[in-house]
Design a protein around this motif. Structure first.
Motif, PDB file in Angstrom:
ATOM      1  N   PHE A   1     -25.208   6.812 -20.076  1.00 30.72           N
ATOM      2  CA  PHE A   1     -24.120   7.356 -20.870  1.00 30.72           C
ATOM      3  C   PHE A   1     -24.298   7.112 -22.358  1.00 30.72           C
ATOM      4  O   PHE A   1     -23.644   7.734 -23.176  1.00 30.72           O
ATOM      5  CB  PHE A   1     -22.769   6.798 -20.402  1.00 30.72           C
ATOM      6  N   ILE A   2     -25.214   6.215 -22.742  1.00 32.07           N
ATOM      7  CA  ILE A   2     -25.436   5.988 -24.170  1.00 32.07           C
ATOM      8  C   ILE A   2     -26.022   7.229 -24.829  1.00 32.07           C
ATOM      9  O   ILE A   2     -25.984   7.367 -26.044  1.00 32.07           O
ATOM     10  CB  ILE A   2     -26.372   4.784 -24.412  1.00 32.07           C
ATOM     11  N   ASN A   3     -26.569   8.160 -24.025  1.00 28.11           N
ATOM     12  CA  ASN A   3     -27.098   9.399 -24.562  1.00 28.11           C
ATOM     13  C   ASN A   3     -26.059  10.511 -24.573  1.00 28.11           C
ATOM     14  O   ASN A   3     -26.374  11.648 -24.878  1.00 28.11           O
ATOM     15  CB  ASN A   3     -28.304   9.865 -23.740  1.00 28.11           C
ATOM     16  N   ALA A   4     -24.829  10.212 -24.209  1.00 29.73           N
ATOM     17  CA  ALA A   4     -23.788  11.236 -24.144  1.00 29.73           C
ATOM     18  C   ALA A   4     -23.437  11.716 -25.540  1.00 29.73           C
ATOM     19  O   ALA A   4     -23.571  10.994 -26.521  1.00 29.73           O
ATOM     20  CB  ALA A   4     -22.547  10.674 -23.457  1.00 29.73           C
ATOM     21  N   PRO A   5     -22.979  12.975 -25.647  1.00 22.94           N
ATOM     22  CA  PRO A   5     -22.586  13.501 -26.958  1.00 22.94           C
ATOM     23  C   PRO A   5     -21.416  12.729 -27.537  1.00 22.94           C
ATOM     24  O   PRO A   5     -20.624  12.143 -26.799  1.00 22.94           O
ATOM     25  CB  PRO A   5     -22.179  14.955 -26.642  1.00 22.94           C
ATOM     26  N   PRO A   6     -21.286  12.713 -28.851  1.00 18.41           N
ATOM     27  CA  PRO A   6     -20.179  11.975 -29.467  1.00 18.41           C
ATOM     28  C   PRO A   6     -18.840  12.615 -29.146  1.00 18.41           C
ATOM     29  O   PRO A   6     -18.746  13.820 -28.944  1.00 18.41           O
ATOM     30  CB  PRO A   6     -20.498  12.077 -30.964  1.00 18.41           C
ATOM     31  N   VAL A   7     -17.813  11.811 -29.129  1.00 16.38           N
ATOM     32  CA  VAL A   7     -16.468  12.298 -28.852  1.00 16.38           C
ATOM     33  C   VAL A   7     -15.935  13.028 -30.080  1.00 16.38           C
ATOM     34  O   VAL A   7     -16.110  12.592 -31.211  1.00 16.38           O
ATOM     35  CB  VAL A   7     -15.541  11.118 -28.481  1.00 16.38           C
TER      36      VAL A   7
ATOM     37  N   ARG B   1      -9.507  13.759 -24.487  1.00 15.37           N
ATOM     38  CA  ARG B   1     -10.843  13.379 -24.932  1.00 15.37           C
ATOM     39  C   ARG B   1     -11.415  12.360 -23.956  1.00 15.37           C
ATOM     40  O   ARG B   1     -10.706  11.489 -23.463  1.00 15.37           O
ATOM     41  CB  ARG B   1     -10.805  12.776 -26.332  1.00 15.37           C
ATOM     42  N   LEU B   2     -12.681  12.473 -23.693  1.00 18.72           N
ATOM     43  CA  LEU B   2     -13.372  11.499 -22.841  1.00 18.72           C
ATOM     44  C   LEU B   2     -14.218  10.587 -23.707  1.00 18.72           C
ATOM     45  O   LEU B   2     -15.029  11.059 -24.516  1.00 18.72           O
ATOM     46  CB  LEU B   2     -14.263  12.216 -21.820  1.00 18.72           C
ATOM     47  N   GLU B   3     -14.035   9.303 -23.546  1.00 19.92           N
ATOM     48  CA  GLU B   3     -14.902   8.353 -24.229  1.00 19.92           C
ATOM     49  C   GLU B   3     -16.290   8.396 -23.576  1.00 19.92           C
ATOM     50  O   GLU B   3     -16.463   8.866 -22.452  1.00 19.92           O
ATOM     51  CB  GLU B   3     -14.321   6.947 -24.147  1.00 19.92           C
ATOM     52  N   ARG B   4     -17.258   7.895 -24.306  1.00 23.49           N
ATOM     53  CA  ARG B   4     -18.632   7.969 -23.801  1.00 23.49           C
ATOM     54  C   ARG B   4     -18.792   7.281 -22.455  1.00 23.49           C
ATOM     55  O   ARG B   4     -19.530   7.751 -21.580  1.00 23.49           O
ATOM     56  CB  ARG B   4     -19.591   7.349 -24.823  1.00 23.49           C
TER      57      ARG B   4
ATOM     58  N   ASP C   1     -18.788  22.238 -24.670  1.00 16.06           N
ATOM     59  CA  ASP C   1     -19.294  21.199 -23.781  1.00 16.06           C
ATOM     60  C   ASP C   1     -18.112  20.608 -23.011  1.00 16.06           C
ATOM     61  O   ASP C   1     -17.121  20.185 -23.605  1.00 16.06           O
ATOM     62  CB  ASP C   1     -20.003  20.115 -24.595  1.00 16.06           C
ATOM     63  N   PHE C   2     -18.193  20.595 -21.693  1.00 16.96           N
ATOM     64  CA  PHE C   2     -17.081  20.115 -20.874  1.00 16.96           C
ATOM     65  C   PHE C   2     -16.798  18.642 -21.119  1.00 16.96           C
ATOM     66  O   PHE C   2     -15.637  18.222 -21.159  1.00 16.96           O
ATOM     67  CB  PHE C   2     -17.396  20.328 -19.392  1.00 16.96           C
ATOM     68  N   LEU C   3     -17.826  17.830 -21.290  1.00 14.57           N
ATOM     69  CA  LEU C   3     -17.639  16.392 -21.396  1.00 14.57           C
ATOM     70  C   LEU C   3     -17.070  15.970 -22.740  1.00 14.57           C
ATOM     71  O   LEU C   3     -16.335  14.997 -22.827  1.00 14.57           O
ATOM     72  CB  LEU C   3     -18.963  15.677 -21.140  1.00 14.57           C
ATOM     73  N   THR C   4     -17.397  16.705 -23.792  1.00 14.37           N
ATOM     74  CA  THR C   4     -16.951  16.307 -25.136  1.00 14.37           C
ATOM     75  C   THR C   4     -15.956  17.272 -25.756  1.00 14.37           C
ATOM     76  O   THR C   4     -15.219  16.897 -26.663  1.00 14.37           O
ATOM     77  CB  THR C   4     -18.149  16.206 -26.089  1.00 14.37           C
ATOM     78  N   GLY C   5     -15.962  18.515 -25.308  1.00 14.38           N
ATOM     79  CA  GLY C   5     -15.129  19.531 -25.935  1.00 14.38           C
ATOM     80  C   GLY C   5     -15.749  20.133 -27.176  1.00 14.38           C
ATOM     81  O   GLY C   5     -15.136  20.988 -27.825  1.00 14.38           O
ATOM     82  N   GLY C   6     -16.946  19.712 -27.539  1.00 14.76           N
ATOM     83  CA  GLY C   6     -17.614  20.254 -28.719  1.00 14.76           C
ATOM     84  C   GLY C   6     -17.939  21.725 -28.551  1.00 14.76           C
ATOM     85  O   GLY C   6     -18.404  22.163 -27.501  1.00 14.76           O
TER      86      GLY C   6
END
Length: 405
Positions: free
Chosen positions: A79-85, A97-100, A186-191
């Motif tokens: 998860f450290i490679n996950a996109p920023p929130v 919002r999802l935290e990393r 992006d589903f995980l970050t909303g970006g």
């Protein structure tokens, strides 16, 4: 005397923008138009010479990003490679919002909710390039020859793991849908990944501006700002920059979006299907009744939020955020989602307006014999009444499938 003439309908125009506007609306002389800078030329050869001039020299191909901020297709990435929130807000609504450190667990839950190929086919998705869609079309559909499978995964190229999409369409001259906008986040970050208007590939009969607020002026402005994509092919290519066959695509009834993009993709979580399966879980493995819950209704009854408050106009970005929120809350709060589904099921089986019920003591009528496994808690102590008269269990199935709910 007018400087510009349409060779198809002989109309005259004083300026290039006006004849370009005419070409966009009718498709007349579109081969005389530069889709990159909105200029119109008297001949196609003049346009080609312009396209080959230094003003439109193509940029060198940019390599795909290998930044750790890209959400990759492999679910076992740390998860450290996950996109920023990023903050998520549209209008008056603030979205989750999802935290990393939350993104990995949510992705695993999302992966488990992907629909089967059979379910997608039953809902009208094209899942086979040879057979095409299995459902009867309600309007003309694009040629199957134009459809393409999402590109295969390349381990060295990082793509997004889960993407929410939404398209808006106008009506082409043959009555089919023509893509005029595409939005993807992006589903995980909303970006936001893509949010562009699309130049139609065919003449438009009805822009449907009252639905999505997009018409020739909006498209023309996007073209002038070099923000419009040139047709559904370019839109599909733009989406493919962010996804591959392992990406989970999320949205509300996105089978129509796939058709507009001529896209075949079978890793899907459709919020409309999720709702139907939750409501009619007692009909697992069988064809569900025709009731479907729209995105605006799901947001209001399940999430308790209002969307499209500005005159009911659909905004791509609002719709992808709302569809993301429906799916996300269904994953994070399954008990709440099931409570909503139980209420929706009770409301569905209630007699509708215009139907009468008669309580016949000592008799219990149920439509179980028709093949519908309605829960015992919803056993009907009355016959159903339609315009054709009283219906017993043996007639219930046929009447159900021919009724408008």
């Amino acid at each position: 005397m007018a400087a510009f003439h349409c060779s198809v309908c002989s109309q005259s125009f004083q300026t290039r923008p006006k004849i370009y506007n005419h070409a966009l609306s009718t498709g007349h002389d579109m081969n005389h138009c530069c889709e990159k800078c909105s200029r119109w030329f008297k001949t196609e050869s003049d346009r080609k010479a312009h396209m080959n001039s230094p003003i439109h020299v193509k940029e060198a191909a940019k390599p795909m990003s290998n930044s750790p901020n890209a959400s990759v297709g492999q679910s076992n990435q740390p998860f450290i490679n996950a996109p920023p929130v990023v903050p998520l807000r549209f209008g008056r609504v603030t979205y989750t919002r999802l935290e990393r450190n939350e993104q990995e667990a949510v992705y695993s839950k999302l992966l488990a909710r992907c629909h089967s190929v059979e379910s997608l086919a039953n809902e009208g998705y094209t899942v086979d390039l040879e057979k095409g869609p299995t459902t009867k079309p309600k309007k003309p559909r694009p040629s199957l020859a134009d459809f393409r499978q999402t590109p295969m995964r390349q381990p060295a190229v990082k793509k997004r793991r889960a993407v929410v999409i939404d398209c808006e369409m106008a009506e082409a001259v043959d009555g089919s849908d023509e893509l005029i906008s595409l939005c993807a986040i992006d589903f995980l970050t909303g970006g936001t990944l893509v949010n562009n208007l699309v130049i139609p590939s065919r003449p438009i009969k009805d822009w449907r501006t009252n639905i999505h607020g997009i018409g020739v002026p909006e498209l023309y402005e996007a073209i002038m700002n070099q923000e419009a994509l040139s047709g559904w092919i370019a839109a599909r290519q733009e989406l493919w920059k962010h996804i591959d066959e392992t990406t989970i695509l999320i949205g509300q009834t996105i089978c129509y979006d796939f058709e507009a993009l001529r896209l075949v993709h079978t890793r899907v979580v459709d919020s409309a299907i999720l709702a139907t399966e939750a409501v009619f879980n007692n009909l697992a493995g069988r064809k569900k009744p025709g009731r479907r819950w729209g995105l605006q209704e799901l947001c209001k009854t399940f999430l308790g939020i209002e969307i499209r408050v500005e005159g009911g106009i659909h905004d791509n970005l609002e719709d992808v955020l709302a569809a993301r929120e429906v799916v996300l809350q269904a994953l994070l709060k399954p008990a709440k989602f099931q409570t909503w589904a139980d209420k929706a099921r009770k409301d569905f089986w209630k007699p509708k307006a215009g139907n009468k019920k008669v309580n016949r003591k000592g008799t219990t009528k149920t439509p179980h014999s028709t093949g519908y496994a309605i829960p015992e808690s919803y056993t009907l102590e009355y016959d159903w009444y339609s315009d054709d008269g009283w219906l017993g269990p043996e007639d219930f199935e046929e009447w159900l499938w021919h009724s408008t709910w």
